[in-house]
Write an enzyme that holds these catalytic residues in place. Structure first.
Site, mmCIF file in Angstrom:
data_model
loop_
_atom_site.group_PDB
_atom_site.id
_atom_site.type_symbol
_atom_site.label_atom_id
_atom_site.label_comp_id
_atom_site.label_asym_id
_atom_site.label_seq_id
_atom_site.Cartn_x
_atom_site.Cartn_y
_atom_site.Cartn_z
ATOM 1 N N ASN A 9 0.819 -1.376 -0.091
ATOM 2 C CA ASN A 9 -0.028 -0.099 0.022
ATOM 3 C C ASN A 9 1.005 1.254 -0.031
ATOM 4 O O ASN A 9 1.577 1.648 1.118
ATOM 5 C CB ASN A 9 -0.740 0.025 1.244
ATOM 6 N N LYS A 11 0.102 4.246 -0.397
ATOM 7 C CA LYS A 11 -0.486 5.668 0.260
ATOM 8 C C LYS A 11 -0.279 6.737 -0.688
ATOM 9 O O LYS A 11 -0.127 6.533 -1.836
ATOM 10 C CB LYS A 11 -0.113 5.613 1.703
ATOM 11 N N HIS A 95 -9.572 1.201 5.297
ATOM 12 C CA HIS A 95 -8.198 1.297 5.806
ATOM 13 C C HIS A 95 -8.374 2.374 7.181
ATOM 14 O O HIS A 95 -9.322 3.293 6.871
ATOM 15 C CB HIS A 95 -7.205 1.833 4.923
ATOM 16 N N GLU A 97 -6.632 4.696 7.996
ATOM 17 C CA GLU A 97 -6.580 6.104 7.769
ATOM 18 C C GLU A 97 -7.709 6.798 7.139
ATOM 19 O O GLU A 97 -7.788 7.842 7.152
ATOM 20 C CB GLU A 97 -5.257 6.267 7.031
ATOM 21 N N GLU A 182 -5.382 -5.116 10.875
ATOM 22 C CA GLU A 182 -4.416 -3.955 11.036
ATOM 23 C C GLU A 182 -4.718 -3.192 12.309
ATOM 24 O O GLU A 182 -5.552 -2.410 12.472
ATOM 25 C CB GLU A 182 -4.436 -3.178 9.859
ATOM 26 N N GLY A 188 2.379 2.214 10.788
ATOM 27 C CA GLY A 188 3.287 3.483 10.652
ATOM 28 C C GLY A 188 4.203 3.714 11.875
ATOM 29 O O GLY A 188 4.813 4.665 11.892
ATOM 30 N N SER A 228 3.472 -2.326 10.279
ATOM 31 C CA SER A 228 4.729 -2.327 10.480
ATOM 32 C C SER A 228 5.372 -3.716 10.254
ATOM 33 O O SER A 228 6.176 -3.943 10.825
ATOM 34 C CB SER A 228 5.173 -1.946 11.987
HETATM 35 P P1 PGA Z 1 2.768 0.282 7.785
HETATM 36 O O1 PGA Z 1 1.432 0.463 7.050
HETATM 37 O O2 PGA Z 1 3.232 -1.043 7.155
HETATM 38 O O3 PGA Z 1 3.579 1.561 7.245
HETATM 39 O O4 PGA Z 1 2.572 0.082 9.136
HETATM 40 C C1 PGA Z 1 0.400 -0.427 6.880
HETATM 41 C C2 PGA Z 1 -0.645 -0.031 6.226
HETATM 42 O O5 PGA Z 1 -0.989 1.011 6.606
HETATM 43 O O6 PGA Z 1 -1.380 -0.922 5.696
#
Ligand code: PGA
Length: 266
Positions: A9, A11, A95, A97, A182, A188, A228
């Site tokens: 992803n 983003k 997601h 976010e 997640e 992140g 992560s």
């Molecule tokens: P990350 O994000 O691997 O940077 O923690 C995962 C995600 O948001 O799908």
């Protein structure tokens, strides 16, 4: 045996030249085993150029979001048919976010503007069904915040999000789905969920599907872990019986790291 599905992803990262450069570096490094599927989800503006570079490769293309209407007066939105038109076969929905649930507090976060994007369990369900109706495979994200984990409500939050996402989804459709567990606090942040716990909560997603559709159906559903995931921890996570892959954010922007994650698939 379920496939291992590794999705990157990207983003909000990557102009077209940047996306092309990343993929140019990544493609020669990738040699997924026969049971592993790789998906990349670039920015909307880079989808077409990435699709061109992926022609003839087994790597699939996904969008990062969609609106549930297919066309009309919906300024700024993208629909399942438009994603299909660009060569997408997958799309991320729900997601954290987009749900406005962040692991790291955002300085300009403002709940009065609907937490940036305002996805709710209801709109996630609409998006998921629109994706299915439009011939896309949804990667549906669920996960608890740190406060919810500390309150002991991880399983109920994840179960409720999973149940809400599946409203009106047929037994045939559910078997095509990918879920991504997640935990919001792990996204992140560099703080990965311990592999055993990630496996356990992916099992909660599967059990929720089993409660709704039966355990045979639940066995066909893919459940990824995300948050992560990196080149160092992927092997442990991917070895777990209930973890069928990874949804990778930050590490998917580094070709070598993403290729190492793909190579870690059992
Ligand atoms: P990350 O994000 O691997 O940077 O923690 C995962 C995600 O948001 O799908």
């Amino acid at each position: 045996m379920r496939q291992t599905i590794i999705a990157g992803n990207w983003k909000l990262n990557g102009t077209r030249p940047e996306a092309e450069a990343l993929l140019g570096e990544l493609l020669p490094l990738l040699s997924p085993n026969a049971n592993t599927k790789v998906i990349v989800c670039p920015t909307f503006t880079a989808l077409e150029s990435v699709a061109t570079l992926l022609e003839g490769s087994p790597i699939a293309l996904g969008g990062q979001d969609l609106f549930w209407k297919t066309k009309g007066a919906y300024t700024g939105q993208i629909s399942a048919p438009l994603l299909r038109d660009l060569g997408c076969t997958y799309v991320i929905v729900g997601h954290s976010e987009r749900r406005g649930r962040f692991g790291v507090p955002e300085p300009d976060f403002d709940a009065t503007i609907l937490a940036y994007f305002g996805d709710s369990d209801t709109t996630v369900n609409r998006k998921l069904r629109a994706a299915l109706a439009g011939g896309l495979i949804p990667i549906c994200c669920v996960g608890e915040t740190l406060a919810e984990r500390q309150a002991g409500s991880t399983d109920s939050v994840v179960g409720a999000q999973t149940t809400a996402a599946l409203a009106g989804v047929s037994v045939e459709e559910v078997q095509t789905l990918i879920f991504a567990y997640e935990p919001v606090w792990a996204i992140g942040t560099g703080e990965v969920c311990a592999a055993d716990e990630a496996d356990r909560v992916c099992g909660v997603v599967r059990q929720t599907v089993a409660n709704l559709y039966g355990s045979d159906v639940a066995e066909t559903v893919h459940v990824q872990y995300g948050g992560s995931v990196n080149a160092g921890n992927a092997k442990d996570l991917l070895a777990k019986p209930n973890i069928d892959g990874a949804l990778v954010g930050g590490a998917s922007l580094k070709a070598k790291d993403f290729a190492t994650i793909v190579a870690a698939a059992p």
